[in-house]
Motif scaffolding. Structure first.
Motif, short mmCIF file in Angstrom:
data_model
loop_
_atom_site.label_atom_id
_atom_site.label_comp_id
_atom_site.label_asym_id
_atom_site.label_seq_id
_atom_site.Cartn_x
_atom_site.Cartn_y
_atom_site.Cartn_z
N GLN A 193 0.27 -1.50 -0.09
CA GLN A 193 0.28 0.09 -0.31
C GLN A 193 0.64 1.37 0.29
OE1 GLN A 193 -3.20 0.52 2.93
NE2 GLN A 193 -3.46 2.38 3.06
N ILE A 194 1.94 1.37 0.52
CA ILE A 194 2.31 2.92 0.31
C ILE A 194 3.42 2.44 -0.60
CG2 ILE A 194 5.28 3.47 1.82
CD1 ILE A 194 3.92 1.61 4.22
N ILE A 207 5.70 12.64 0.88
CA ILE A 207 6.54 10.83 0.25
C ILE A 207 7.79 10.70 0.89
CG2 ILE A 207 8.48 10.68 -1.66
CD1 ILE A 207 5.82 12.31 -3.96
N LYS A 208 8.86 12.11 0.94
CA LYS A 208 9.34 12.00 2.19
C LYS A 208 9.54 10.90 3.40
CE LYS A 208 12.31 16.22 0.83
NZ LYS A 208 12.87 17.67 0.90
N GLU A 209 8.10 11.75 3.84
CA GLU A 209 7.88 10.41 5.56
C GLU A 209 7.56 9.18 5.33
OE1 GLU A 209 5.10 12.65 6.54
OE2 GLU A 209 5.73 14.26 7.59
N VAL A 265 8.89 3.14 5.22
CA VAL A 265 9.37 2.24 4.30
C VAL A 265 10.12 1.14 4.16
CG1 VAL A 265 9.28 2.87 1.70
CG2 VAL A 265 8.35 0.54 2.78
N GLY A 266 11.72 1.80 4.33
CA GLY A 266 13.13 1.74 4.39
C GLY A 266 12.84 0.55 3.30
N GLU A 267 13.92 0.06 2.91
CA GLU A 267 14.01 -1.37 3.19
C GLU A 267 13.38 -2.26 3.84
OE1 GLU A 267 15.91 -1.42 0.75
OE2 GLU A 267 16.69 0.86 0.96
N ALA A 268 12.46 -2.19 4.12
CA ALA A 268 11.34 -3.03 4.48
C ALA A 268 10.12 -4.17 3.22
CB ALA A 268 10.17 -2.56 5.26
N SER A 269 9.96 -4.89 3.77
CA SER A 269 10.03 -6.07 2.84
C SER A 269 8.24 -7.23 3.25
CB SER A 269 10.87 -6.99 2.19
OG SER A 269 11.15 -8.16 3.84
N ARG A 286 6.00 2.11 13.86
CA ARG A 286 4.38 2.17 14.41
C ARG A 286 4.03 3.32 14.16
NH1 ARG A 286 5.04 1.30 21.65
NH2 ARG A 286 6.37 -1.13 21.26
N SER A 287 4.46 3.99 13.15
CA SER A 287 4.55 5.51 13.16
C SER A 287 3.86 4.96 11.49
CB SER A 287 5.19 6.11 13.52
OG SER A 287 6.32 6.37 12.25
N ALA A 288 4.22 3.92 10.79
CA ALA A 288 3.72 3.73 9.72
C ALA A 288 2.62 4.13 9.18
CB ALA A 288 4.51 2.60 8.98
#
Length: 600
Positions: free
Chosen positions: A166-167, A197-199, A204-208, A215-217
């Motif tokens: 979704q992100i 977009i920056k936030e 998300v970083g490198e999350a898969s 938690r703030s995502a």
């Protein structure tokens, strides 16, 4: 005085009587009013319960469809035209509870409220029914909540990357909206989208998967969705958005294609380079070799070099460590190493260093023989020029060492049979049994590579241009292919059939028109066409230089394992889990290797 006391008693009794009977009269009047009001409120409560239950019932149907579970039945009781009572039972007392609820409701609605005591009983009956309905409604709601929570938990287990997807989808949409803004635009919406977009990119970083998110995502997802909703109102044209997304998809595909091409080029380049440590080792050994006297450069047991009754193995290489591993593993696996003769053929540049290595580390019991390609007077300059004419950017394909295998009868004129090793193999078993293989009058014995579905599958049409009439008339495109790396050659049969001349004819023809891809493998297939006998798979396992998914049993049971491909075990790009098979035959504690920083 007595009269006064009597009147006083009468007054007190009157006041007491009034204080007793007056509340009774007031209470009876209030109870009549409350009974009529309670009856109306109960009917309204029943209607509201029916309404809420119908909503829950619809939600339950949707949840049960998603969970594929059969939940308890919902039964609606109708009492004439007044109200409905919901019963939510799934056990065997369902019918009795249903009739009992109906009787309770009927008794209340038909109760006699004309007298005070009956009115009190009716009021208590109202409270009991309301409490019963409320408790059942809560029980039903709790059951639905439990089922819904179970559904959400099971769905969360199945879909672990829903938020991540979704992100990333939000980022694509946000960038698409930004592209609609005029160049240099600095409006509030543009600033907001850039901030979001920056936030989100930081979140998300490198999350898969979802568990990798902070938690703030979730809050950032909501904020981004709000900003996207604003942007969709500002840019409502769907066709423009679709066109933009198609353009972004095309650009992304082009970038992926370019990255894959670059990756392939870099891997091929890495496979052709010489590591710094190997270059250092070669220089040190070369300097050491030229410091020796001519008589100190001689190897022992050279009288065995041309003995046809011994087991002869040939290696063509310019890599010191690769040759050392082949020699060390062959001797370590042999039951009779004293019967083994190892022939190493290299170029003039690497001849001193390879010779010096085996002078410092002579093979135990076995015989070692080092030759330089420059010493073969019969290999005329005409053949050298033919090899150099090959149009290949990879020196491995145009190298004289790579094509020298087709001159085995000329290099070893006194021998009857020989086993040819590539320098990227490791011997794990004694090979004495290989020499007794029935050649059936053929020249070459090799492991086949024509099993579809395997990584080693190499059909002829993949490497050869069968649209050319020359190949189409003489060769079958569906014939089973085989692998170089470990081959047993009958040199007597080779000489009788004059296959070296046939190879040179094919080589000259390939220079005139594109008949096959660069390299010696296609040439080997047509030179030894119908002259190859198949070996069992246990003799030779291929693919350790390109396939990380080989079966462990196939590797462990193979007599020879082959690191064919560009990911050689002496390179950093080598497959890590296979390097141990090669490393155990390298003398990493040797002073020269330590000085040149060559480690596992």
């Amino acid at each position: 005085m007595k009269k006064y006391l009597r009147w006083q008693r009468i007054l007190i009794l009157s006041l007491l009587s009034f204080s007793v009977f007056a509340p009774i009269l007031l209470v009876s009047q209030r109870l009549k009013t409350l009974t009529s009001i309670g009856r109306k409120e109960f009917i309204e409560d029943i209607a509201s319960v029916k309404h809420r239950t119908d909503v829950l019932r619809l939600n339950a149907v949707e949840q049960e469809a998603a969970e594929e579970l059969k939940g308890p039945k919902l039964v609606v009781l109708q009492e004439k035209d007044l109200s409905s009572v919901v019963s939510d039972n799934s056990n065997e007392n369902h019918d009795s509870d249903q009739s009992r609820d109906a009787q309770d409701a009927s008794k209340f609605l038909e109760g006699n409220v004309s007298e005070t005591n009956d009115e009190g009983k009716g009021h208590r009956q109202i409270q009991q029914n309301v409490i019963r309905l409320n408790s059942r409604e809560k029980e039903q709601s709790n059951k639905k909540t439990v089922r819904h929570d179970h559904h959400l938990r099971s769905q969360a287990r199945r879909i672990t990357d829903e938020k991540v997807k979704q992100i990333r989808d939000q980022l694509i949409r946000a960038k698409a909206f930004l592209s609609f803004a005029p160049p240099g635009s600095n409006s509030h919406l543009v600033k907001e989208l850039r901030t979001r977009i920056k936030e989100v990119e930081r979140a998300v970083g490198e999350a898969s998967k979802d568990s990798d998110l902070s938690r703030s995502a979730t809050q950032k997802i909501r904020s981004m969705e709000v900003s996207l909703a604003k942007a969709s109102h500002v840019f409502p044209d769907c066709s423009v958005m679709a066109t933009k997304l198609r353009a972004m998809t095309y650009n992304a595909e082009e970038q992926v294609r370019a990255q894959k091409n670059q990756e392939s080029f870099l891997v091929q380049l890495a496979g052709r380079t010489t590591p710094k440590g190997l270059h250092c080792l070669s220089m040190r050994l070369t300097a050491e070799y030229f410091s020796l006297q001519p008589e100190e450069r001689q190897f022992p047991n050279q009288q065995k070099v041309n003995d046809p009754d011994l087991y002869h193995y040939a290696i063509f290489s310019d890599n010191i460590l690769a040759c050392a591993v082949v020699v060390n593993s062959t001797i370590a696996s042999a039951l009779e190493p004293e019967k083994i003769v190892l022939h190493v053929v290299t170029d003039s540049l690497n001849f001193p260093s390879i010779s010096m290595w085996f002078l410092l580390n002579p093979p135990v019991k076995a015989t070692i023989h080092i030759q330089s390609i420059e010493n073969f007077d019969w290999l005329s300059t005409k053949y050298h020029s033919t090899l150099k004419e090959q149009k290949s950017q990879d020196p491995r394909f145009s190298s004289a060492l790579n094509h020298l295998r087709f001159y085995l009868p000329d290099i070893f004129p006194a021998l009857k049979k020989i086993v040819l090793f590539d320098h990227d193999v490791v011997v794990q078993r004694d090979l004495t049994g290989l020499w007794s293989v029935d050649m059936k009058g053929k020249v070459n014995a090799a492991v086949e590579t024509c099993q579809q579905g395997e990584a080693s599958f190499r059909p002829m049409h993949m490497f050869m241009n069968f649209s050319d009439p020359f190949l189409a008339k003489r060769f079958n495109a569906n014939v089973c292919t085989w692998a170089f790396g470990m081959n047993l050659f009958d040199l007597q049969e080779w000489r009788r059939r004059n296959l070296t001349k046939l190879y040179r004819n094919y080589l000259q023809l390939g220079l005139k028109k594109p008949l096959w891809k660069a390299g010696s493998l296609p040439l080997g297939w047509i030179t030894f066409y119908n002259q190859t006998v198949a070996l069992e798979k246990k003799w030779h396992a291929v693919g350790l230089g390109y396939d990380s998914g080989l079966r462990q049993s196939d590797i462990d049971n193979a007599a020879v394992i082959h690191f064919d491909g560009v990911m050689k075990p002496w390179l950093e790009i080598g497959i890590a889990k296979y390097k141990g098979y090669w490393n155990k035959y390298v003398l990493y504690d040797h002073p020269y290797l330590q000085q040149c920083n060559i480690h596992e």
